[in-house]
Design a protein around this motif. Structure first.
Motif, short mmCIF file in Angstrom:
data_model
loop_
_atom_site.label_atom_id
_atom_site.label_comp_id
_atom_site.label_asym_id
_atom_site.label_seq_id
_atom_site.Cartn_x
_atom_site.Cartn_y
_atom_site.Cartn_z
N CYS A 15 -24.49 85.26 21.87
CA CYS A 15 -25.71 85.13 22.67
C CYS A 15 -25.78 83.76 23.34
O CYS A 15 -26.12 83.65 24.52
CB CYS A 15 -26.93 85.35 21.77
N ARG A 20 -26.73 83.35 29.14
CA ARG A 20 -27.25 82.82 30.40
C ARG A 20 -26.55 83.41 31.62
O ARG A 20 -27.07 83.32 32.73
CB ARG A 20 -27.09 81.30 30.43
N SER A 21 -25.37 83.95 31.45
CA SER A 21 -24.58 84.43 32.59
C SER A 21 -25.12 85.75 33.12
O SER A 21 -25.93 86.42 32.48
CB SER A 21 -23.11 84.59 32.20
N GLY A 24 -25.83 89.04 30.99
CA GLY A 24 -25.59 88.44 29.69
C GLY A 24 -25.60 89.39 28.50
O GLY A 24 -24.68 89.35 27.68
N THR A 133 -29.55 89.52 36.23
CA THR A 133 -29.50 88.12 35.81
C THR A 133 -29.22 88.05 34.31
O THR A 133 -28.97 89.08 33.67
CB THR A 133 -30.83 87.42 36.12
N GLY A 134 -29.29 86.85 33.75
CA GLY A 134 -29.08 86.67 32.32
C GLY A 134 -30.39 86.69 31.55
O GLY A 134 -31.45 87.04 32.08
N GLU A 136 -33.62 85.10 29.39
CA GLU A 136 -34.47 83.93 29.53
C GLU A 136 -34.07 82.88 28.49
O GLU A 136 -33.55 83.20 27.42
CB GLU A 136 -35.94 84.33 29.32
N GLU A 137 -34.32 81.62 28.82
CA GLU A 137 -33.89 80.51 27.97
C GLU A 137 -34.46 80.62 26.56
O GLU A 137 -33.80 80.28 25.57
CB GLU A 137 -34.30 79.18 28.62
N ILE A 140 -32.43 82.63 23.92
CA ILE A 140 -31.08 82.21 23.58
C ILE A 140 -31.12 81.21 22.42
O ILE A 140 -31.82 80.19 22.50
CB ILE A 140 -30.38 81.58 24.81
#
Length: 434
Positions: A15, A20-21, A24, A133-134, A136-137, A140
């Motif tokens: 993860c 983030r990629s 993801g 998209t990846g 959310e921050e 992670i």
């Protein structure tokens, strides 16, 4: 390792590394299932262990349910061909061929890496094509928190080192189990109580019983085949019919392996197929290692091949998707596993058995071929690809994976042609919009 939390460490690592990629969650599924599969060694168990987390994530991000289920099924199935642990069938192969298990790991490494590379590239291209998209921050895990728990993976490191040094499988596993228990005591979160250890032994015993029954059943069938002479008759007839046409023999054995592998554990599928068909390949001039690796691969990927496809079924169930669509999508994602075995039968460099320079060349062109094949199957490179260039890319990928410099040059020329076409088309579109 499952009970002490090593599986969660693996999931968090995947993860943090891929979350983030673009796309993801799908990449998390591929990476975590590849690593976790080296611990579990069972495709369906792997799907249920990691899929309950990764499949909902993929669906939430926008992946189709069929695609999400297929990604997890393919990634989980690949755990059986990914060194250092692989599946139980790989240990049987080492015993059968009377070679060190480490030799099996070395031979399986490059095909397994190419398998997972193809899956990752395809999920990335699918995400690019659909504009995903990846994560959310906040979703992670922090790497500093994961690093503090990396010591939980030391038993896997010890197992690998001991196997490659030359210790027996039983001793290597025993020492690794003891280390896992000792390491679990370092944290109150992972610390195993007496009840936890007893539960773990119970689960291990249940899995061992299932494996023992499957192997015993396969042994009975093998005994019947041997004593009645069916295996010898089949081998002799196929050698007579296909003695000058190895490609047809390989296709026949592939189909037989997939059929005999339907709905049964990989160990049973491998034992059945290896007993009946591996001798055919050796009589046609294929080395024992190449022959057994060939049938082993198709015994493994029968788990994602319709109409039965147990791993695909498990992925479809979790995703709430149509089973047939999930199975077909899984075959598409795992296409490399259908191609690579044919290639290493003709050139053992793909099994890391050839000379250094030739092996490096084969690896480079095979990696390029994976990108070409994935782009053709997904219909996306720099931008959307039309039908004819897609076919050209698929052919190019197969030619590049083939370890022959003639096919490599043809495949590379086709790939460069499509790439230049894509670049010119992109510039034309930009010029028109400006």
């Amino acid at each position: 390792m499952e009970r002490t939390g090593a599986g969660q460490v693996i999931m968090d690592l995947a993860c943090a590394g891929a979350g983030r990629s673009r796309g993801g969650p799908a990449k998390i599924a591929v990476i975590s299932s590849a690593l976790f599969g080296s611990i579990s060694g069972a495709a369906v168990a792997n799907v249920y262990s990691t899929g309950v987390f990764t499949i909902p994530l993929m669906k939430r991000l926008g992946y189709r349910p069929e695609f999400a289920g297929a990604v997890e099924a393919v990634a989980s199935t690949g755990g059986q061909i990914m060194p250092p642990v692989m599946g139980a069938a790989a240990f049987l192969m080492a015993e059968w061929l009377s070679i060190p298990y480490s030799s099996i790991c070395v031979a399986a490494l490059l095909p397994a890496v190419l398998y997972y590379l193809a899956v990752i590239v395809m999920v990335h291209l699918e995400a690019a094509r659909t504009g995903m998209t990846g994560l959310e921050e906040k979703e992670i895990p922090k790497m500093r928190d994961i690093v503090k728990r990396l010591y939980m993976l030391l038993p896997l490191v010890m197992l690998t080192v001991m196997l490659f040094v030359g210790y027996s499988v039983s001793r290597s596993v025993l020492f690794s189990i003891v280390l896992a228990i000792v390491l679990s005591m370092l944290s109150p979160v992972t610390r195993l109580s007496v009840r936890d250890i007893l539960d773990t032994l119970s689960v291990g015993s249940q899995r061992s019983c299932m494996l023992a029954m499957a192997t015993a059943s396969a042994g009975l069938i093998i005994g019947v085949v041997t004593e009645t002479g069916i295996g010898l008759t089949l081998t002799s007839n196929i050698v007579v019919y296909f003695k000058d046409t190895l490609p047809l023999a390989l296709v026949f054995i592939m189909v037989a392996s997939l059929i005999m592998g339907m709905g049964v554990p990989t160990v049973v599928a491998y034992l059945l197929v290896a007993t009946l068909t591996a001798p055919i390949l050796t009589k046609l001039g294929v080395s024992p290692l190449q022959a057994h690796m060939f049938v082993f691969y198709f015994a493994v990927i029968s788990m994602i091949t319709p109409p039965v496809a147990m791993a695909s079924w498990a992925g479809a169930e979790i995703a709430g998707a149509n089973f047939n669509h999930t199975g077909l999508q899984a075959v598409k994602l795992g296409i490399v596993a259908f191609i690579i075995p044919f290639m290493f039968v003709y050139d053992d460099a793909l099994l890391l058995q050839g000379g250094f320079f030739h092996t490096v060349t084969v690896i480079v062109f095979a990696v390029i071929g994976i990108f070409a094949l994935a782009s053709g199957l997904e219909g996306w490179m720099i931008r959307r690809i039309a039908f004819v260039p897609r076919i050209l890319l698929i052919v190019s990928g197969i030619l590049l994976i083939d370890p022959s410099w003639q096919t490599d040059l043809i495949g590379l020329a086709a790939l460069l042609g499509v790439f230049v076409w894509q670049r010119l088309s992109e510039r034309k579109v930009r010029g028109t919009s400006n």
